[in-house]
Design an enzyme around this catalytic site. Structure first.
Site, PDB file in Angstrom:
ATOM      1  N   HIS A   2       0.845  -1.193   0.000  1.00  0.00           N
ATOM      2  CA  HIS A   2       0.000   0.000   0.000  1.00  0.00           C
ATOM      3  C   HIS A   2       0.881   1.244   0.000  1.00  0.00           C
ATOM      4  O   HIS A   2       1.936   1.276   0.626  1.00  0.00           O
ATOM      5  CB  HIS A   2      -0.907   0.015   1.243  1.00  0.00           C
ATOM      6  CG  HIS A   2      -1.971  -1.025   1.182  1.00  0.00           C
ATOM      7  ND1 HIS A   2      -3.157  -0.827   0.537  1.00  0.00           N
ATOM      8  CD2 HIS A   2      -2.021  -2.290   1.660  1.00  0.00           C
ATOM      9  CE1 HIS A   2      -3.906  -1.909   0.636  1.00  0.00           C
ATOM     10  NE2 HIS A   2      -3.223  -2.822   1.309  1.00  0.00           N
ATOM     11  N   THR A  58      13.057  -9.540   1.490  1.00  0.00           N
ATOM     12  CA  THR A  58      12.809  -8.221   0.897  1.00  0.00           C
ATOM     13  C   THR A  58      13.733  -7.938  -0.284  1.00  0.00           C
ATOM     14  O   THR A  58      13.573  -6.921  -0.946  1.00  0.00           O
ATOM     15  CB  THR A  58      12.990  -7.109   1.948  1.00  0.00           C
ATOM     16  OG1 THR A  58      14.332  -7.164   2.433  1.00  0.00           O
ATOM     17  CG2 THR A  58      12.019  -7.280   3.099  1.00  0.00           C
ATOM     18  N   LYS A  59      14.706  -8.827  -0.518  1.00  0.00           N
ATOM     19  CA  LYS A  59      15.670  -8.657  -1.610  1.00  0.00           C
ATOM     20  C   LYS A  59      15.829  -9.987  -2.325  1.00  0.00           C
ATOM     21  O   LYS A  59      15.543 -11.043  -1.758  1.00  0.00           O
ATOM     22  CB  LYS A  59      17.025  -8.212  -1.066  1.00  0.00           C
ATOM     23  CG  LYS A  59      17.002  -6.852  -0.423  1.00  0.00           C
ATOM     24  CD  LYS A  59      18.372  -6.471   0.098  1.00  0.00           C
ATOM     25  CE  LYS A  59      18.287  -5.107   0.765  1.00  0.00           C
ATOM     26  NZ  LYS A  59      19.521  -4.767   1.444  1.00  0.00           N
ATOM     27  N   LYS A  92      24.209 -19.134   4.396  1.00  0.00           N
ATOM     28  CA  LYS A  92      25.148 -20.145   3.904  1.00  0.00           C
ATOM     29  C   LYS A  92      24.938 -20.306   2.400  1.00  0.00           C
ATOM     30  O   LYS A  92      23.858 -20.069   1.896  1.00  0.00           O
ATOM     31  CB  LYS A  92      24.849 -21.462   4.619  1.00  0.00           C
ATOM     32  CG  LYS A  92      25.753 -22.604   4.298  1.00  0.00           C
ATOM     33  CD  LYS A  92      25.389 -23.829   5.114  1.00  0.00           C
ATOM     34  CE  LYS A  92      26.296 -24.984   4.765  1.00  0.00           C
ATOM     35  NZ  LYS A  92      25.952 -26.197   5.495  1.00  0.00           N
TER      36      LYS A  92
END
Length: 132
Positions: free
Chosen positions: A58, A110-111, A128
């Site tokens: 949003h 988030t990446k 790892k």
């Protein structure tokens, strides 16, 4: 959805976008896939129970307008082949999870996740690298 793919009971598919589930992949119970643009899941992907995968956020920048009325922003999610996403993980908009990756339980991704890596934590970080 490929006929050999499986969506377990109580999975919520929502939004107006495209959701693709590849061959021999499955989505565990109580997961939510939200696509207002697209969520593409490759072959041989294991998505555990309670996972949230959403290509939308949003908008909230205008302090003089309710957030509810500010609209949304979307960016596609791509989960490539041979990925394991653990229980309760969250995958956010615009993320690509490359082949052979593992997302630990309760991680917030988030990446992008590189090929053959294990990520975990909030936000998810590389823990790892898997050996080739």
């Amino acid at each position: 959805m490929d006929r050999r793919a499986k969506i377990n009971h109580d999975v919520i598919l929502q939004g107006s976008g495209k959701i693709v589930l590849g061959e021999n992949s499955f989505i565990g119970s109580f997961s939510v896939i939200g696509a207002n643009e697209s969520v593409v899941i490759g072959k041989n992907v294991m998505i555990a129970q309670g996972v949230s995968i959403r290509d939308t956020d949003h908008n909230f920048d205008d302090l003089h307008k309710p957030m509810l009325n500010q609209g949304i922003k979307t960016k596609p999610i791509l989960i490539k082949d041979n990925v394991w996403i653990g229980y309760g993980a969250v995958i956010t908009k615009g993320v690509t999870i490359h082949s052979g990756a593992i997302v630990a339980a309760n991680a917030v991704v988030t990446k992008d996740v590189p090929k053959n890596t294990i990520v975990g934590g909030v936000p998810a970080k590389i823990l790892k690298r898997r050996e080739e």
